[in-house]
Design an enzyme around this catalytic site. Structure first.
Site, PDB file in Angstrom:
ATOM      1  N   LYS A 143       0.886  -1.179   0.000  1.00  0.00           N
ATOM      2  CA  LYS A 143       0.000   0.000   0.000  1.00  0.00           C
ATOM      3  C   LYS A 143       0.917   1.220   0.000  1.00  0.00           C
ATOM      4  O   LYS A 143       0.929   2.013   0.951  1.00  0.00           O
ATOM      5  CB  LYS A 143      -0.909  -0.071   1.241  1.00  0.00           C
ATOM      6  CG  LYS A 143      -2.007   0.980   1.292  1.00  0.00           C
ATOM      7  CD  LYS A 143      -3.151   0.736   0.318  1.00  0.00           C
ATOM      8  CE  LYS A 143      -4.203   1.820   0.414  1.00  0.00           C
ATOM      9  NZ  LYS A 143      -5.155   1.819  -0.707  1.00  0.00           N
TER      10      LYS A 143
ATOM     11  N   ASP B 246      -5.685  -2.958  -2.353  1.00  0.00           N
ATOM     12  CA  ASP B 246      -7.107  -2.861  -2.704  1.00  0.00           C
ATOM     13  C   ASP B 246      -7.347  -3.367  -4.121  1.00  0.00           C
ATOM     14  O   ASP B 246      -8.313  -4.083  -4.404  1.00  0.00           O
ATOM     15  CB  ASP B 246      -7.627  -1.425  -2.518  1.00  0.00           C
ATOM     16  CG  ASP B 246      -6.634  -0.374  -2.973  1.00  0.00           C
ATOM     17  OD1 ASP B 246      -5.443  -0.711  -3.162  1.00  0.00           O
ATOM     18  OD2 ASP B 246      -7.029   0.793  -3.152  1.00  0.00           O
TER      19      ASP B 246
ATOM     20  N   ASP C  63      -2.964 -11.961   5.659  1.00  0.00           N
ATOM     21  CA  ASP C  63      -3.996 -12.614   6.460  1.00  0.00           C
ATOM     22  C   ASP C  63      -5.323 -12.582   5.708  1.00  0.00           C
ATOM     23  O   ASP C  63      -6.035 -13.590   5.576  1.00  0.00           O
ATOM     24  CB  ASP C  63      -4.110 -11.860   7.800  1.00  0.00           C
ATOM     25  CG  ASP C  63      -4.941 -12.602   8.818  1.00  0.00           C
ATOM     26  OD1 ASP C  63      -5.386 -13.711   8.520  1.00  0.00           O
ATOM     27  OD2 ASP C  63      -5.141 -12.052   9.925  1.00  0.00           O
TER      28      ASP C  63
END
Ligand code: NAD
Length: 374
Positions: free
Chosen positions: A203, A235, A259
């Site tokens: 990110k 995303d 995760d």
């Protein structure tokens, strides 16, 4: 295994495996994995030592990870883990619950920094995927590599405090360049042995951690010119996996993103009973890399003791152990191929059943896989 290859001949010393079946379906599926290992690894000195873990260990000794179990793991070259937990132990204090008190300490004790979660959708099982048939036609095989010991889950400070009359929760995301390099190096090496295609997820548009992650991975790419590297923001990655899972091979990412994304990928296959996993450590035992191998799913208390659990996740976890800890790639591939043949021949446990297939139990599925070993 009939044809002994050079790599198998190279394994001269005995291999010690700590076997921790655990709770629920753990012992049932573990029994099948051990039988497949024995059938596939003829001529190799595999020594199994079985120990208690999880709820079974709490019942017998009062501790989810007894000393004897930890000692056996320390004296072994790898751990083959079943699964732990179940309703019987859910009322225990959180820190004494089987997963928290057994699995997390094992990960910590052995510095298991890399979590490998294959999301394999077999061509014959695409109907189980929640995605449209045209998107998953032919199946897919993505390996998600998640950093497991750094980032948001472990950074300090980590606390809830009182500020101006209200509670404030603080988690801290920390990555050192060396931690990123360690997981990225592993990912490049694994990608080099597959389709040579690596996607790094970060990110970097918002997080300092993302900027460092991307720059370290980019820098390392120079040492692996045969691997094609691409970057995705997390995303966007979450969307692209759904849009076109077949476009991916190896994905590497940090702890929190991994995760979530590894669960998303598992869900895209639609069959949790089929998915293995590996957690690799920093430890090298002679020629072997220490690791813990376990199914992605849990102890499935709803079907435990009925002989209907799918043993494939445990069997493929054993195959991953042969590949990643012991370098026995040819035998691991043989087990993998036997699983694929068995599925192609129409054998199905209840969780993956479909019309016109042969519905079998745990033991019959294990036996069919053994028969399909070459
Ligand atoms: P689960 O993965 O055990 O079960 C979810 C669903 O998947 C159930 O319907 C189950 O029957 C099915 N399933 C899972 N593995 C299967 C297999 N091999 N064959 C056929 N069906 C299978 O998850 P849950 O129900 O959320 O958790 C049950 C227990 O397992 C809880 O105590 C949880 O804490 C524990 N758990 C342990 C681990 C671990 O040991 N690593 C991981 C996750 C959950």
């Amino acid at each position: 295994m009939n044809s002994e290859t050079t790599e198998e001949k190279a394994v001269t010393k005995s291999i010690k495996v700590a076997v921790l079946p655990g709770d629920g379906i753990g012992p049932e599926v573990m029994a099948q994995a051990i039988e497949v290992l024995n059938a596939a690894c003829q001529g190799i000195d595999l020594q199994f030592t079985e120990r208690l873990v999880g709820g079974a260990a709490i019942d017998a000794t009062g501790k989810a990870l007894p000393e004897e179990t930890l000692e056996t793991c320390s004296a072994s070259d790898a751990i083959l883990f079943g699964s732990v937990g179940g309703p019987k132990w859910e009322s225990l204090p959180p820190n004494e619950q089987p997963e928290r008190a057994a699995l997390l300490p094992l990960r910590k004790h052995f510095s298991l920094f890399a979590n490998l979660r294959p999301a394999i959708c077999f061509p014959e099982l695409t109907a189980a995927s929640p995605l449209r048939p045209d998107i998953v036609a032919g199946g897919f095989d993505i390996l998600c590599i998640r950093e497991l010991t750094g980032g948001l889950y472990f950074g300090k400070p980590k606390e809830t405090r009182e500020e101006k009359g209200e509670k404030v929760a603080i988690d801290t995301m920390v990555y050192r360049a060396s931690e990123i390099e360690r997981i990225a190096r592993l990912a490049f090496e694994i990608a080099g042995a597959r389709k040579r295609q690596l996607t790094s997820v970060d990110k970097m548009n918002v997080l300092e951690n993302g900027l460092l992650w991307r720059s370290v991975v980019k820098q390392l790419a120079g040492s692996y010119p045969d691997v094609e590297l691409s970057h995705l923001l997390v995303d966007n990655a979450a969307m692209q996996f759904i849009r076109n899972p077949r476009a991916f091979d190896v994905v590497v990412t940090e702890n929190t993103f991994g995760d979530i994304l590894s669960d998303e990928l598992a869900m895209l296959t639609g069959s949790i009973g089929m998915l293995p996993s590996a957690s690799l450590g920093t430890g090298q035992r002679g020629p072997y890399r220490f690791g813990l191998y376990e199914p992605s799913g849990g102890s499935a208390p709803d079907i435990a003791g009925k002989g209907i659990a799918n043993p494939i996740a445990q069997i493929l976890s054993a195959a991953m152990m042969l590949q990643y800890s012991f370098g026995l790639d040819a035998i691991a591939k043989n087990i993998d191929a036997a699983v694929r043949k068995t599925i192609a021949a129409g054998y199905r446990t209840r969780d993956i059943d479909s019309p016109d297939c042969k519905l079998v139990g745990t033991a019959e599925m294990g036996a069919a896989i053994r028969e399909n070993l070459s």
